[in-house]
Design an enzyme around this catalytic site. Structure first.
Site, mmCIF file in Angstrom:
data_model
loop_
_atom_site.group_PDB
_atom_site.id
_atom_site.type_symbol
_atom_site.label_atom_id
_atom_site.label_comp_id
_atom_site.label_asym_id
_atom_site.label_seq_id
_atom_site.Cartn_x
_atom_site.Cartn_y
_atom_site.Cartn_z
ATOM 1 C CG ASP A 107 48.487 60.226 20.174
ATOM 2 O OD1 ASP A 107 48.680 59.666 19.076
ATOM 3 O OD2 ASP A 107 47.363 60.390 20.667
ATOM 4 C CB THR A 135 34.438 49.381 23.581
ATOM 5 O OG1 THR A 135 35.594 49.100 22.783
ATOM 6 C CG2 THR A 135 33.229 49.554 22.685
ATOM 7 C CG ASP A 143 47.739 58.206 23.317
ATOM 8 O OD1 ASP A 143 46.574 57.870 23.074
ATOM 9 O OD2 ASP A 143 48.743 57.620 22.829
ATOM 10 N NE ARG A 158 43.088 52.466 25.818
ATOM 11 C CZ ARG A 158 42.883 53.069 26.966
ATOM 12 N NH1 ARG A 158 42.712 52.362 28.062
ATOM 13 N NH2 ARG A 158 42.847 54.364 27.049
HETATM 14 C C1 PRP Z 1 47.975 52.238 24.593
HETATM 15 C C2 PRP Z 1 49.154 51.625 25.315
HETATM 16 C C3 PRP Z 1 48.684 50.215 25.553
HETATM 17 C C4 PRP Z 1 47.207 50.389 25.789
HETATM 18 C C5 PRP Z 1 46.956 50.336 27.274
HETATM 19 O O1 PRP Z 1 47.985 51.888 23.256
HETATM 20 O O2 PRP Z 1 50.354 51.703 24.615
HETATM 21 O O3 PRP Z 1 48.902 49.337 24.465
HETATM 22 O O4 PRP Z 1 46.867 51.700 25.299
HETATM 23 O O5 PRP Z 1 45.623 50.397 27.547
HETATM 24 P P1 PRP Z 1 44.806 49.180 28.158
HETATM 25 O O6 PRP Z 1 45.618 48.628 29.275
HETATM 26 O O7 PRP Z 1 43.530 49.832 28.635
HETATM 27 O O8 PRP Z 1 44.552 48.179 27.069
HETATM 28 P P2 PRP Z 1 46.891 52.384 22.216
HETATM 29 O O9 PRP Z 1 45.783 51.381 22.118
HETATM 30 O O10 PRP Z 1 46.515 53.793 22.517
HETATM 31 O O11 PRP Z 1 47.637 52.282 20.843
HETATM 32 P P3 PRP Z 1 48.992 52.992 20.332
HETATM 33 O O12 PRP Z 1 50.140 52.308 21.007
HETATM 34 O O13 PRP Z 1 48.938 52.733 18.871
HETATM 35 O O14 PRP Z 1 48.927 54.469 20.666
HETATM 36 N N1 URA Z 2 47.125 54.356 26.939
HETATM 37 C C1 URA Z 2 47.967 55.410 27.073
HETATM 38 O O1 URA Z 2 48.780 55.694 26.190
HETATM 39 N N2 URA Z 2 47.875 56.165 28.186
HETATM 40 C C2 URA Z 2 47.005 55.885 29.173
HETATM 41 O O2 URA Z 2 46.981 56.610 30.191
HETATM 42 C C3 URA Z 2 46.140 54.788 29.013
HETATM 43 C C4 URA Z 2 46.229 54.029 27.885
#
Ligand code: PRP
Ligand code: URA
Length: 208
Positions: free
Chosen positions: A202, A107, A199, A103
């Site tokens: 993380d 944005t 997160d 994400r």
């Molecule tokens: C997080 C999570 C989803 C997304 C959800 O991933 O694991 O994939 O955000 O958010 P959304 O519904 O608003 O799209 P992130 O993009 O942080 O990547 P990561 O898994 O690499 O931490």
């Molecule tokens: N992605 C995450 O990992 N946590 C949230 O709460 C939203 C998006």
């Protein structure tokens, strides 16, 4: 489309530990994996059984098995891979695809950076894994990419869902059933789920 929230005291208990900011990486990973196993049982409750003949130590019998070749599991990178161990515990021959998305922190829009799924995905039911459904953007785009390969059916499995994400996903892909361990309150101004768990990526990988 069906939205199924797991309702079970043990699930709630595990979620309470998972959400706690004092929970460290090791326990967090173990809980994500365990919850994925439970979600997998629920999401596959209508799986088709095929008749087989086996021999117990006592005698032959006709019984039933799932054909694991009918399924593919697709974690959304990174955080979705945290659910894989728990899936493989119960579907050991699972074929795995990967969709890489992140994400944009300003944005909140998802960007696809990797896509690799089993060649014969059109013959399979696809279960998509991601611990978090926040705005729904990542899930919607991942499902759109997978739909281009015409799988038999798509199911989305997450640990925590926000109502905003569910609405968006329902609208974009009304044919996809959603399984979650908890439907939370809402999103905050940074599009994080409240109360959520922070997160997920993380916390699984210890990157912050
Ligand atoms: C997080 C999570 C989803 C997304 C959800 O991933 O694991 O994939 O955000 O958010 P959304 O519904 O608003 O799209 P992130 O993009 O942080 O990547 P990561 O898994 O690499 O931490
Ligand atoms: N992605 C995450 O990992 N946590 C949230 O709460 C939203 C998006």
């Amino acid at each position: 489309m069906e939205v199924i929230e797991l309702k079970h005291p043990l699930v709630e208990h595990k979620l309470a530990i998972l959400r706690d900011k004092k929970t460290g990486t090791k326990e967090f990973r173990e809980l994500v994996s365990e919850l994925a196993t439970i979600l997998c049982y629920e999401a596959m409750k209508d799986a088709k059984l095929e008749e087989v003949e086996i021999e117990t130590p006592i005698q032959k019998m006709k019984t039933k098995k799932i054909n694991e070749d009918n399924y593919a599991f697709v974690p959304i990178l990174r955080a979705g891979t945290g659910m894989l161990d728990g899936i493989i515990q119960v579907v050991p021959n699972a074929k795995i695809g990967h969709v890489g998305m992140y994400r944009d922190e300003e944005t909140f829009k998802p960007n696809v950076y990797f896509f690799k799924v089993p060649k014969d995905i059109a013959q399979r039911e696809v279960l998509i894994l991601d611990p978090m459904l926040a705005t729904g953007g990542s899930a919607i785009d991942a499902i759109s990419q997978i739909k281009l390969r015409s799988p038999r059916k798509i199911v989305f499995m997450c640990i925590i869902a926000a109502p905003e994400g569910l609405e968006a996903l329902k609208k974009a892909h009304p044919d996809v059933d959603i399984y979650c361990a908890s439907l939370d309150e809402k999103l905050n101004d940074d599009a994080y789920i409240i109360p959520g768990l922070g997160d997920a990526g993380d916390r699984i990988f210890g990157t912050k």
